[in-house]
Design an enzyme around this catalytic site. Structure first.
Site, PDB file in Angstrom:
ATOM      1  N   SER A 146       0.849  -1.195   0.000  1.00  0.00           N
ATOM      2  CA  SER A 146       0.000   0.000   0.000  1.00  0.00           C
ATOM      3  C   SER A 146       0.879   1.238   0.000  1.00  0.00           C
ATOM      4  O   SER A 146       2.000   1.210   0.518  1.00  0.00           O
ATOM      5  CB  SER A 146      -0.891   0.013   1.254  1.00  0.00           C
ATOM      6  N   TYR A 160      -1.522  -0.419  10.585  1.00  0.00           N
ATOM      7  CA  TYR A 160      -1.522  -0.655   9.139  1.00  0.00           C
ATOM      8  C   TYR A 160      -0.289  -0.077   8.453  1.00  0.00           C
ATOM      9  O   TYR A 160       0.386  -0.764   7.678  1.00  0.00           O
ATOM     10  CB  TYR A 160      -2.792  -0.073   8.526  1.00  0.00           C
TER      11      TYR A 160
END
Length: 256
Positions: A146, A160
């Site tokens: 990501s 995350y």
């Protein structure tokens, strides 16, 4: 000479997390480019259902169960694939998860769970499949990362963002160690991708506008946007590419 540079005929691709919105799109693409595909997920029924949806590609397709955070489960998955197909040429790792909370209130149990889903699963899968590829003297491992692996965000992403940063550097580490065996290891780093899982978030026009306004190309990504990067990294077209984190983000990180 270069007509078939992106083809995957005769290859076998394993797609853990292939039951999700992004993973399933990538599994279909790998099959359409000629690979036999194994979709793996926590639910055997769902994996088989998703496998059935791409059987029309004419390739050999299987749906198998796996807990990607459990070495024994992953070992059993790899054994089943090898017993049936005899090789694994592409590992497209789409396993992952998220939990959101302010850093000061972030539950340690959830922090550990996100790290397990995003980092530990990648290592366990890459290690198990990497051993096969080292024996074969060839293979391509690709992990879905990501943009948040290199960018923080003004939300509760205390687990995350560091998990995806770890994915990026583990990609580089494995690529460096396994290059002598012709095993390539890369990652794809997208921005926000529209899937059924986040449909409720994108239904909020204010939230959608906040995304599109910061993406130079002016729209939210869709799973199909990741297909080209996946086929490139899986195929002979990227035979001299390893240790790379490929941004598929509409220009987001270029503006940071």
């Amino acid at each position: 000479m270069y007509e078939k540079i992106f083809r995957l005929d005769g290859k076998v691709a394993l797609v853990p997390g292939g039951t999700g919105g992004i993973g399933h799109e990538l599994a279909r693409a790998l099959a359409e480019y000629g690979a036999d595909v194994v979709i793996a997920g926590r639910s055997l029924d769902r994996a088989r259902e998703k496998a059935e949806e791409i059987r029309s590609t004419g390739r050999r397709i299987r749906g198998l169960a796996v807990d990607a955070t459990d070495p024994e489960s992953v070992g059993q998955l790899v054994k089943e694939v090898m017993d049936e197909f005899g090789r694994i040429d592409v590992l497209m790792n789409c396993v992952g998860g998220q939990f959101e909370a302010p850093a000061q209130d972030f539950p340690l149990s959830e922090f550990r769970r996100v790290m397990e889903l995003n980092v530990t699963s990648m290592f366990i899968l890459s290690q198990a499949v990497g051993r096969i590829m080292i024996e074969q003297k060839s293979g391509s491992i690709i992990t879905l990362s990501s943009v948040r692996g290199q960018l923080a965000i003004r939300r509760g992403y205390a687990a995350y963002t560091p998990s995806k940063a770890a994915v990026n550097n583990l990609t580089r580490q494995l690529a460096t160690e396994w290059a002598p065996y012709n095993v390539r290891v890369n990652a794809i780093s997208p921005t926000f991708i529209e899937t059924p899982l986040v449909a409720h978030m994108l239904a909020d026009e204010k939230f959608r506008r906040s995304l599109t306004e910061r993406i130079p190309l002016g729209r939210v990504g869709v799973p199909a946007d990741i297909v080209g990067a996946t086929i490139f990294l899986a195929s002979p077209a990227s035979s001299f590419v390893t240790g790379h984190v490929l941004l598929v983000d509409g220009g987001v990180t270029a503006t940071q």
